[in-house]
Motif scaffolding. Structure first.
Motif, PDB file in Angstrom:
ATOM      1  N   ILE A 186       0.688  -1.343  -0.071  1.00 20.24           N
ATOM      2  CA  ILE A 186       0.003   0.017  -0.024  1.00 20.24           C
ATOM      3  C   ILE A 186       0.836   1.262   0.071  1.00 20.24           C
ATOM      4  N   PHE A 187       1.833   1.004   0.945  1.00 28.32           N
ATOM      5  CA  PHE A 187       2.742   2.366   0.923  1.00 28.32           C
ATOM      6  C   PHE A 187       4.378   1.894   0.348  1.00 28.32           C
ATOM      7  N   THR A 188       4.717   2.814  -0.541  1.00 22.57           N
ATOM      8  CA  THR A 188       5.885   2.786  -0.865  1.00 22.57           C
ATOM      9  C   THR A 188       7.008   4.201  -0.654  1.00 22.57           C
ATOM     10  N   ILE A 189       8.222   3.780  -0.660  1.00 22.63           N
ATOM     11  CA  ILE A 189       9.318   4.950  -0.283  1.00 22.63           C
ATOM     12  C   ILE A 189      10.132   5.030  -1.045  1.00 22.63           C
ATOM     13  N   ASP A 190      10.693   6.024  -1.563  1.00 21.39           N
ATOM     14  CA  ASP A 190      11.887   6.515  -2.396  1.00 21.39           C
ATOM     15  C   ASP A 190      13.177   6.302  -1.476  1.00 21.39           C
ATOM     16  N   GLU A 191      13.887   5.260  -1.951  1.00 19.80           N
ATOM     17  CA  GLU A 191      15.067   4.953  -1.088  1.00 19.80           C
ATOM     18  C   GLU A 191      15.937   6.044  -1.107  1.00 19.80           C
ATOM     19  N   THR A 192      16.169   6.887  -1.840  1.00 18.81           N
ATOM     20  CA  THR A 192      17.061   8.152  -1.798  1.00 18.81           C
ATOM     21  C   THR A 192      16.501   9.327  -1.243  1.00 18.81           C
ATOM     22  N   THR A 193      15.087   9.617  -1.717  1.00 22.22           N
ATOM     23  CA  THR A 193      14.763  10.911  -1.119  1.00 22.22           C
ATOM     24  C   THR A 193      13.858  10.747   0.032  1.00 22.22           C
ATOM     25  N   GLY A 194      13.306   9.574   0.377  1.00 20.11           N
ATOM     26  CA  GLY A 194      12.553   9.218   1.460  1.00 20.11           C
ATOM     27  C   GLY A 194      11.098   9.642   1.387  1.00 20.11           C
ATOM     28  N   ASP A 195      10.719   9.927   0.027  1.00 19.75           N
ATOM     29  CA  ASP A 195       9.292  10.395  -0.105  1.00 19.75           C
ATOM     30  C   ASP A 195       8.448   9.000  -0.029  1.00 19.75           C
ATOM     31  N   ILE A 196       7.206   9.123   0.566  1.00 21.18           N
ATOM     32  CA  ILE A 196       6.275   8.023   0.822  1.00 21.18           C
ATOM     33  C   ILE A 196       5.131   8.255   0.078  1.00 21.18           C
ATOM     34  N   HIS A 197       4.521   7.346  -0.766  1.00 24.89           N
ATOM     35  CA  HIS A 197       3.366   7.603  -1.273  1.00 24.89           C
ATOM     36  C   HIS A 197       2.404   6.344  -1.025  1.00 24.89           C
ATOM     37  N   ALA A 198       1.127   6.604  -1.228  1.00 26.26           N
ATOM     38  CA  ALA A 198      -0.036   5.557  -1.189  1.00 26.26           C
ATOM     39  C   ALA A 198      -0.242   5.243  -2.441  1.00 26.26           C
ATOM     40  N   THR A 199      -0.174   3.859  -2.797  1.00 26.88           N
ATOM     41  CA  THR A 199      -0.453   3.303  -4.306  1.00 26.88           C
ATOM     42  C   THR A 199      -1.931   2.860  -4.353  1.00 26.88           C
ATOM     43  N   LYS A 200      -2.776   2.742  -3.395  1.00 23.39           N
ATOM     44  CA  LYS A 200      -4.036   2.198  -3.458  1.00 23.39           C
ATOM     45  C   LYS A 200      -5.123   3.171  -2.604  1.00 23.39           C
ATOM     46  N   SER A 201      -6.337   2.992  -3.177  1.00 22.92           N
ATOM     47  CA  SER A 201      -7.333   3.813  -2.322  1.00 22.92           C
ATOM     48  C   SER A 201      -7.901   3.346  -0.959  1.00 22.92           C
ATOM     49  N   LEU A 202      -7.473   3.763   0.026  1.00 23.47           N
ATOM     50  CA  LEU A 202      -8.100   3.292   1.418  1.00 23.47           C
ATOM     51  C   LEU A 202      -9.360   3.706   1.747  1.00 23.47           C
ATOM     52  N   ASP A 203      -9.927   2.825   2.835  1.00 21.97           N
ATOM     53  CA  ASP A 203     -11.253   3.085   3.538  1.00 21.97           C
ATOM     54  C   ASP A 203     -10.966   3.097   4.891  1.00 21.97           C
ATOM     55  N   ARG A 204     -11.365   4.231   5.635  1.00 19.01           N
ATOM     56  CA  ARG A 204     -11.194   4.446   6.959  1.00 19.01           C
ATOM     57  C   ARG A 204     -12.214   3.496   7.496  1.00 19.01           C
ATOM     58  N   GLU A 205     -13.389   3.219   7.072  1.00 18.44           N
ATOM     59  CA  GLU A 205     -14.333   2.325   7.870  1.00 18.44           C
ATOM     60  C   GLU A 205     -13.944   0.917   7.898  1.00 18.44           C
ATOM     61  N   GLN A 206     -12.890   0.458   7.180  1.00 19.93           N
ATOM     62  CA  GLN A 206     -12.286  -0.811   7.163  1.00 19.93           C
ATOM     63  C   GLN A 206     -10.945  -0.776   8.076  1.00 19.93           C
ATOM     64  N   LYS A 207     -10.110  -0.007   7.784  1.00 15.91           N
ATOM     65  CA  LYS A 207      -9.023   0.326   8.557  1.00 15.91           C
ATOM     66  C   LYS A 207      -8.648   1.721   8.800  1.00 15.91           C
ATOM     67  N   THR A 208      -8.717   2.249  10.065  1.00 18.31           N
ATOM     68  CA  THR A 208      -8.255   3.604  10.383  1.00 18.31           C
ATOM     69  C   THR A 208      -6.903   4.065  10.544  1.00 18.31           C
ATOM     70  N   HIS A 209      -5.932   3.207  10.549  1.00 14.84           N
ATOM     71  CA  HIS A 209      -4.476   3.616  10.656  1.00 14.84           C
ATOM     72  C   HIS A 209      -3.714   2.475  10.168  1.00 14.84           C
ATOM     73  N   TYR A 210      -2.215   2.876  10.299  1.00 14.48           N
ATOM     74  CA  TYR A 210      -1.240   1.865   9.776  1.00 14.48           C
ATOM     75  C   TYR A 210      -0.144   2.213  10.674  1.00 14.48           C
ATOM     76  N   VAL A 211       0.622   1.100  10.987  1.00  7.04           N
ATOM     77  CA  VAL A 211       1.649   1.174  11.869  1.00  7.04           C
ATOM     78  C   VAL A 211       2.962   0.958  11.092  1.00  7.04           C
ATOM     79  N   LEU A 212       4.010   1.548  10.583  1.00  8.73           N
ATOM     80  CA  LEU A 212       5.010   1.420   9.998  1.00  8.73           C
ATOM     81  C   LEU A 212       6.351   1.880  10.766  1.00  8.73           C
ATOM     82  N   HIS A 213       7.625   1.318  10.180  1.00  5.93           N
ATOM     83  CA  HIS A 213       9.070   1.603  10.622  1.00  5.93           C
ATOM     84  C   HIS A 213       9.669   2.231   9.697  1.00  5.93           C
ATOM     85  N   ALA A 214      10.633   3.104   9.867  1.00  5.24           N
ATOM     86  CA  ALA A 214      11.534   4.005   8.960  1.00  5.24           C
ATOM     87  C   ALA A 214      12.907   3.659   9.464  1.00  5.24           C
ATOM     88  N   GLN A 215      13.788   3.428   8.710  1.00  4.16           N
ATOM     89  CA  GLN A 215      15.158   3.338   8.855  1.00  4.16           C
ATOM     90  C   GLN A 215      16.062   3.776   7.859  1.00  4.16           C
TER      91      GLN A 215
END
Length: 790
Positions: free
Chosen positions: A100-129
């Motif tokens: 669902i989420f992708t990151i540019d390894e060089t710039t660090g920009d995060i994009h959502a590649t799919k349409s999300l539905d809050r009524e199905q899932k309200t938030h996502y927990v991720l880790h950055a390094q």
């Protein structure tokens, strides 16, 4: 490393990004890392001291339901050690990373590649390094962050339980609560007005209203009448965004039914009714119906009908049919067209259940007038009485009039009536009836003791119409006359003990009479006229229909007399009095001091002592054992027969054997062998021993003749005469043999021993050695030779 969001995808979110950064700085703690980084270059170790570097991160936000050709920009990861030369590599892990989420390894920009539905899932927990591309060593510690899905108004309010069905009483006041409806919105209630719902009514006005905030439906009109309209369909709408333009909405239907209350009284459709009833209607039958209408239903429409007044209130009755709610008119008394042709009834119909809230709408009843016209029909004859009871004395003469039944034609024509008796095929003809007068006469001699009551049915029909028949039961009671004498209740077995005392009651007898009590008891007991003074017994009338038998003397003896006969005369209390005589048999028995019977003749003993079944079996067993012993003894005696030849030297030819044994062992015992040796010895046998005579009679013997002149013929004749005169002899012929042939018969000896022509080799000259006395004895007995002695 610092996680920053450098731009927002729309101007609307510029303010949101600013607030986000401020919120992160204010509410999240800073993570400071002091770390020594060791770098080995060609075997040489170089130690660098990294200064404290603080970085702050916060939640990222991404709008749900994003629709566009490009992925939605979420945010940017950036490390302070990134000089922009591409030596830093950014890695994203956790929920939805790489899918669902992708990151540019060089710039660090995060994009959502799919349409999300809050009524199905309200938030996502991720880790950055962030790591060094050349050494693959982390430049910053792994950090956790949350991407929260931002809500938009994409869900309309819904009624989960609709459509609804509800009731409310009719005639309810304005504002009466009907029910409350609730709609739910799946959008985020904490963000904006997406989940703020407002209710409104689309259909059902002006009868009902709804509260915009609570959804409570209430009545809007007063006194809504169920009889006018019963069902209502109300449509309720729920709209989010607080009802503003652009909000989403949902609706549901509420079906409301008005329940009935008793607000309508019953009403007869007419104020006057008319009913025709023929006079032949049966009492208890339904003759008509009447109904009052009630607009209510159920319990509120129940009606009770009553006759409030009128001249027919005693002739008719009315009841209510619960199913049809009709008044059923029934006949209580028979109708007679000739007496009354019209009846008038006032009938009231009233509700049985009245609601006090609506009592002001009453009265809840109505009345109508009912005219009943009686119709004339040709009726069957009518008896003067519904049933008859007649009396007649038994033994009355044939043709005796018992009584009379009468019937008449109830119609105005008054046609003559004829009478008859209904008879069954098996019923005997005891009575006749006069066809014209109705007189009932006897056809047989009646016996009260056989049949005390007779039940017949008399039919009355018109002469010109035999189909019109009426019936009346007639019970005929047969009265008693004194035609049966009294008698003892049963045959009594009376016992008197040998040691009885004078005046002792030995038995009590009772009497019975087939006649009625008026001609029966009280009974009178007395001894017969010829035995009014009995030396042995007397009778005492107890004056309670019993009599006691008493002794007049003491010490009875069975040896003297075993049975006594006592005649008793019994008379009843009828007029004229009847009497009968009965004879009591009194047995004399031996008793102990206490009066218990010890021995008695078989019948009296058994009846008085009352032996049990076990005692009788024991007695019979003893008798069987005794019989077995007797049979064994007789058998042994038969096996020891007396030898025919007394002495071995006695070989004379005068022995005759008979197979006939006469009357058996007893007959054999009755035979006396001495008669063969001495004719005079037969005189001593006077009675047979096998039969015990009840009456001892002495046979008439001929006077004994001189032994010198007695011959065989005279001897046999004498014995025959004695046998004829012997009444104790058995009822069969008994053959007896006698060896004595007489003395000096003119025909000579009948023995072959004395025969001149005999060629016997036996020598009888030895008789001379015995002397003259023995020779005379030998001549007297003929062939019997005395035993020689040495």
């Amino acid at each position: 490393m610092r996680i920053t969001r450098t731009s927002c995808i729309c101007p609307v979110l510029v303010c949101l990004c600013f607030v986000q950064r401020c919120y992160g700085a204010a509410h999240h703690s800073s993570i400071k890392v002091n770390r020594n980084q060791t770098k080995q270059i060609e075997g040489e170790t170089e130690v660098h001291h990294r200064p404290k570097r603080g970085w702050v991160w916060n939640q990222f936000f991404v709008l749900e339901e994003h629709i566009g050709p490009d992925p939605q920009y979420v945010g940017k990861l950036h490390s302070n050690s990134d000089k922009g030369d591409g030596s830093v590599k950014y890695i994203l892990t956790g929920e939805g990373a790489g899918t669902i989420f992708t990151i540019d390894e060089t710039t660090g920009d995060i994009h959502a590649t799919k349409s999300l539905d809050r009524e199905q899932k309200t938030h996502y927990v991720l880790h950055a390094q962030a790591i060094d591309r050349r050494t693959n060593k982390p430049l910053e510690p792994e950090s956790e962050f949350i991407i929260k899905v931002q809500d938009i108004n994409d869900n309309a309010p819904e009624f989960s339980d609709g459509p609804y069905v509800v009731t409310v009483p009719e005639m309810s006041e304005i504002g009466t609560s009907v029910m409350q409806v609730t709609a739910t919105d799946a959008d985020d209630p904490t963000y904006g007005n997406s989940a703020r719902v407002v209710y409104s009514i689309l259909q059902g006005q002006p009868y009902f209203s709804v509260d915009p905030k609570t959804g409570v439906i209430r009545t809007a009109l007063p006194n809504m009448d169920r009889e006018a309209r019963e069902h209502y369909s109300v449509v309720i709408q729920a709209k989010d965004m607080a009802g503003q333009v652009g909000g989403l909405s949902g609706s549901t239907t509420v079906n409301i039914t008005l329940t009935d209350v008793n607000d309508n009284p019953p009403r007869f459709p007419q104020k006057h009714h008319q009913l025709y009833v023929p006079e032949s209607a049966q009492v208890g039958s339904a003759v008509g119906k009447i109904k009052a209408n009630d607009a209510d239903i159920g319990l509120n429409a129940d009606i009770k009908y009553t006759i409030v007044n009128g001249d027919g209130s005693g002739v008719f009755s009315i009841s209510t049919d619960k199913d049809s709610r009709e008044g059923i008119l029934s006949l209580k008394k028979p109708l007679n067209y000739e007496k009354k042709k019209l009846y008038t009834l006032n009938i009231e119909g009233a509700n049985t259940h009245v609601d006090f809230h609506f009592s002001h709408l009453g009265p809840f009843k109505d009345t109508t007038m009912l005219k009943i016209i009686v119709g004339d029909v040709d009726e069957s004859p009518l008896f003067t009485l519904p049933s008859y009871v007649l009396d007649v004395y038994e033994n009355a003469e044939l043709g005796t009039i018992i009584g009379t039944v009468t019937a008449h034609d109830p119609d105005s024509a008054n046609i003559l009536v004829r009478y008859s008796i209904d008879r069954n095929e098996e019923e005997e003809k005891y009575f006749n009836i006069d066809v014209i007068t109705g007189d009932i006469r006897t056809a047989k001699i009646l016996d009260r003791e056989e049949t005390p009551w007779h039940n017949i049915t008399v039919a009355a029909s018109e002469i010109d119409n035999a189909d019109l028949v009426s019936h009346a039961p007639v019970a005929i009671r047969v009265l008693d006359v004194n035609d049966n004498p009294p008698e003892l209740v049963r045959e009594y077995d009376v016992i008197v003990c040998e040691n009885a005392k004078p005046g002792q009651v030995i038995h009590t007898v009772s009497a019975t009479d087939k006649d009625d009590t008026g001609n029966g008891p009280r009974f009178h007991f007395s001894l017969g006229e010829t035995h009014s003074v009995n030396p042995n017994f007397t009778l005492r009338d107890n004056e309670d229909n019993t009599a006691s038998i008493l002794t007049r003397r003491k010490r009875f003896s069975r040896a003297t007399q075993e049975l006594y006969y006592l005649p008793i005369l019994i008379s009843d209390g009828g007029i004229p009095s009847l009497s009968s005589s009965s004879t009591l048999t009194i047995s004399v028995c031996a008793c102990d001091r206490n009066g218990r019977v010890r021995t008695c003749h078989a019948e009296a003993f058994l009846s008085s002592a009352g032996l049990s079944t076990g005692a009788l079996i024991a007695i019979l067993l003893c008798v069987v054992i005794l019989l077995a012993i007797v049979v064994l003894f007789i058998t042994l005696r038969r096996s020891k027969k007396e030898p025919l030849i007394i002495s071995e030297e006695d070989v004379r030819e005068n022995v005759v054997t008979y197979d006939d044994e006469g009357g058996g062992e007893e007959d054999t015992e009755a035979f006396d062998i001495t008669a063969l040796r001495n004719p005079s010895a037969a005189e001593e046998l006077k009675y047979r021993r096998d039969v015990r005579p009840e009456v001892m009679s002495t046979p008439k013997h001929q006077p004994p003749s001189n032994q010198d002149s007695l011959d065989v013929q005279e001897f046999l004749r004498q014995r025959l005469a004695e046998a004829d005169l012997d009444s104790s002899g058995p009822p069969y012929d008994s053959l007896q043999t006698y060896a004595y042939e007489g003395h000096r018969s003119e025909a000579g000896s009948i023995s072959s021993l004395d025969s001149v022509a005999s060629h016997s080799e036996q020598d009888y000259t030895y008789l001379d050695d015995w002397g003259p006395e023995f020779k005379k004895l030998a001549e007297l007995y003929g062939d019997i030779e005395p035993e020689r002695t040495t």
